[in-house]
Design an enzyme around this catalytic site. Structure first.
Site, PDB file in Angstrom:
ATOM      1  N   PRO A   2       0.830  -1.197   0.000  1.00 27.57           N
ATOM      2  CG  PRO A   2      -0.524  -1.473   1.853  1.00 27.57           C
ATOM      3  CD  PRO A   2       0.755  -1.930   1.265  1.00 27.57           C
ATOM      4  CD  GLU A   3       4.286   2.212  -3.674  1.00 27.77           C
ATOM      5  OE1 GLU A   3       4.466   3.277  -4.288  1.00 27.77           O
ATOM      6  OE2 GLU A   3       4.782   1.138  -4.032  1.00 27.77           O
ATOM      7  CE  LYS A  58       4.843   4.922   0.930  1.00 26.09           C
ATOM      8  NZ  LYS A  58       6.139   4.222   0.944  1.00 26.09           N
ATOM      9  NE  ARG A 131       6.897  -9.943   5.063  1.00 27.11           N
ATOM     10  CZ  ARG A 131       7.422  -9.482   3.929  1.00 27.11           C
ATOM     11  NH1 ARG A 131       6.769  -9.579   2.815  1.00 27.11           N
ATOM     12  NH2 ARG A 131       8.586  -8.920   3.916  1.00 27.11           N
ATOM     13  NE  ARG A 282      13.040  -1.117   0.047  1.00 27.53           N
ATOM     14  CZ  ARG A 282      13.576  -1.836   1.023  1.00 27.53           C
ATOM     15  NH1 ARG A 282      14.271  -2.920   0.756  1.00 27.53           N
ATOM     16  NH2 ARG A 282      13.419  -1.482   2.271  1.00 27.53           N
TER      17      ARG A 282
END
Length: 292
Positions: A2-3, A58, A131, A282
DNA sequence: GTGTTTGTTATCAA
DNA sequence: CTTGATAACAAACA
């Protein structure tokens, strides 16, 4: 992941669904998900209601009617906020148990459910997090203010200016475009997917040092940031792994991605194969021909 | 068993 | 002090 577009999609939906609804019951499945003040968390919520939901980067901020404290909700990588109007299942938590897909919302609460908020009308809000990086916690006005202060300008507001982008590109000489755009203290809300998409849009490779970026390229990046974010919000975000909106639906922007998760596939503009590399620690995707 | 995935923070080096 | 790079965290999947 989710950004900004995914969190904004959830925010807009939840505003329509849960605002001013009385909270009847709160089930904290996993204490760590609500921070240090577990009991206080439940106390503050039961009998209360949420009067507004804001977003900063976010982070979601839920304002409570009868409390000075607010709820801070961060979904991190795999968090979900799923709203169910009808109670399909009795709220009974099965620890461990059979293997269940993160996308399995037919059977909530499921293995990843951390918190359940039950409203007086029987509707439920599930905070799931596979997570366990995310949180839903009660925060004092001071804590909220401190959290908000850390963020850079919101890219979809007037606070985000070309002048600001110029400033952060010149102040941080020795790092990459990717690292700058990912840094929440410099610009709020971009994550790995949208940084790569913005860079493609601007024709700039994410791994470029900011000091080599020309004024014209910088201007393209400036224009692409709100363009890509708005486009993604219009399509209700991207589902890469397990993002679901508050109704349990996937985002539709996934099919519009130009580079993210498309390594080895032909560029939609020039047919050159998209490459993947590592930048700022990344996974980083780009078109070697369209991006300089 | 190994490597990969990422948002944020902690840690370390310069 | 700042800045920047990298590790760590956690869980699932290929």
């Amino acid at each position: 992941m989710p950004e900004l577009p995914e969190v904004e999609t959830i925010r807009q939906d939840l505003v329509k669904k849960i605002l001013n609804k009385k909270i009847a019951h709160v089930e904290v499945v996993r204490d760590k998900a609500v921070g240090e003040m577990g009991k206080k968390f439940v106390q503050a919520l039961v009998g209360n209601s949420i009067t507004a939901i804001h977003r900063r980067g976010k982070l979601l901020i839920a304002i409570l009617k009868n409390s000075k404290d607010s709820l801070l909700i961060h979904l991190r990588m795999t968090g979900q906020l799923i709203y169910e109007k009808e109670v399909k299942n009795k709220v009974e938590i099965v620890a461990g148990g059979h293997k269940m897909s993160e996308k399995d919302i037919e059977n909530l609460p499921n293995k990843s459910t951390q918190v359940v908020i039950v409203f007086a009308d029987g509707a439920q809000l599930f905070f799931n997090d596979q997570r366990r990086f995310g949180y839903m916690k009660l925060a004092s006005p001071e804590t909220v203010a401190a959290a908000l202060k850390k963020y850079g300008p919101e890219p979809l507001t007037k606070d985000f200016t070309e002048e600001h982008l110029k400033k952060i590109f010149t102040a941080r000489q020795n790092t990459t475009v990717k690292a700058v755009l990912l840094n929440q203290e410099l610009i709020a809300g971009l994550g790995n997917i949208y940084v790569d998409e913005v860079c493609f849009c601007a024709g700039v490779r994410p791994q470029r040092r900011v000091k080599t970026v020309t004024a014209s390229e910088r201007k393209k990046i400036f224009n692409c940031i709100p363009k890509i974010l708005k486009e993604a919000i219009r399509h209700r975000g991207t589902t890469f792994r397990n993002f679901l909106d508050s109704s349990g639906r996937e985002g539709n922007y996934t099919t519009f991605l130009r580079v993210y998760d498309r390594d080895g596939e032909p560029c939609r503009r020039c047919q050159t194969l998209i490459q993947k590399t590592n930048a700022a620690g990344r996974g980083t995707h780009f078109c070697p021909k369209c991006q300089k």
